[in-house]
Design an enzyme around this catalytic site. Structure first.
Site, PDB file in Angstrom:
ATOM      1  N   ASP A 179      14.144  51.020 -14.512  1.00  0.00           N
ATOM      2  CA  ASP A 179      14.898  50.418 -15.598  1.00  0.00           C
ATOM      3  C   ASP A 179      14.097  50.377 -16.899  1.00  0.00           C
ATOM      4  OD1 ASP A 179      16.990  50.068 -13.880  1.00  0.00           O
ATOM      5  OD2 ASP A 179      16.638  47.942 -13.531  1.00  0.00           O
ATOM      6  N   ASN A 221      17.585  44.626 -23.546  1.00  0.00           N
ATOM      7  CA  ASN A 221      17.675  43.486 -22.626  1.00  0.00           C
ATOM      8  C   ASN A 221      17.608  42.146 -23.340  1.00  0.00           C
ATOM      9  OD1 ASN A 221      18.056  44.650 -20.149  1.00  0.00           O
ATOM     10  ND2 ASN A 221      15.965  44.378 -19.419  1.00  0.00           N
TER      11      ASN A 221
END
Length: 290
Positions: A64, A141
């Protein structure tokens, strides 16, 4: 795939110093012969904007973190990201190597859904109207402030759209996107948001208050964080990859970016499947049955 092209144009991003990634790069290069034109194989920061504007998809080999790093650059070119998991969790890297090969024709023909994810922009400038910013970064994020050494609690004043919300006394604060809601935000007790939503989550880190709970606000809002007590090592971090120190002279401004990033979803699983398999979300207790 863009009109007028017989083959899609791809860039493959990966770290060739990692053994499994280097093997995957070689394997994919062979697999994609006669199926796609590979424009470049490189680290994300080695590709120029001109190259990115001319490709149809970016294949990211890694975890990720690799996708997050790539997404910040690819968002401006609006290039869909195909994440092939070579890491541990693989929450954004939805495809295994075998699934990528099996779904490749479906992806380039538009049969795999492409999801648009919002991003945040983080700006740090000195207090005072008109002060120039000294730090800027996009966030996929989250943006978070951590107390840092010598690890005493910090105090941060939070305002949303110019209205004072609260003073956070504790170990720091997280402002998260829906994509990042399953990252640091989740570990700090924040809620899980659907990835395609447009919203922000404000989550305190170990607050000195039993009643300070995370809140979800509209994506059109602007969050300002003004520190009133800090440590020498207090910092602002973006996606855990880019950071800058924070001083009492600074103000942190966080708002939705105009651009977003595109990610190709794995058609064989839903977001709920991913939550259950990757994070063991909502799994039943293991009963001892005699």
């Amino acid at each position: 795939m863009r009109q007028g092209r017989s083959l899609p144009r791809l860039v493959i991003f990966g770290d060739p110093t990692r053994g499994p990634v280097a093997e995957a790069i070689e394997d994919f290069s062979q697999f994609l012969k006669d199926k796609a034109e590979i424009v470049a194989i490189c680290y994300i920061n080695e590709c120029t904007a001109d190259v990115l504007r001319e490709i149809d998809f970016a294949v990211v080999l890694g975890g990720d973190g690799s996708i997050i790093s790539a997404a910040r650059a690819l968002s401006e070119a609006r290039v869909p990201v195909i994440g092939v998991n070579m890491g541990k969790l693989g929450f954004l890297a939805e495809f295994s190597a075998g699934e990528f090969k099996g779904w490749f024709q479906g992806i380039i023909s538009g049969k795999a859904p492409v999801e648009e994810r919002m991003m945040l922009g983080c700006r740090v400038s000195e207090k005072g109207e008109g002060s120039p910013q000294r730090f800027y970064s996009k966030a996929v994020n989250d943006v978070y402030i951590t107390a840092g050494p010598p690890y005493r609690v910090v105090e941060l004043n939070i305002s949303v759209d110019g209205q004072h919300v609260a003073s956070c006394v504790g170990d720091g604060l997280i402002v998260s996107t829906p994509t990042g809601s399953t990252a640091y935000n989740l570990s700090a007790g924040g809620p899980i948001l659907a990835g395609a939503m447009e919203a922000m989550v404000i989550t305190p880190i170990c607050p000195h208050s039993l009643s300070f709970r995370p809140i979800v606000i509209d994506a059109a809002s602007t969050v300002q964080i003004t520190p009133t007590r800090l440590n020498e090592g207090t910092s602002v971090s973006v996606d855990g990859q880019v950071s800058t120190s924070l001083t009492l002279r600074d103000v942190v401004t966080i708002a939705k970016e105009q651009g977003s990033f595109l990610i190709v979803d794995n058609p064989t699983r839903t977001r709920w499947d991913t939550l259950a398999t990757k994070l063991s979300w909502a799994t039943k207790p293991k009963y001892d049955i005699e």
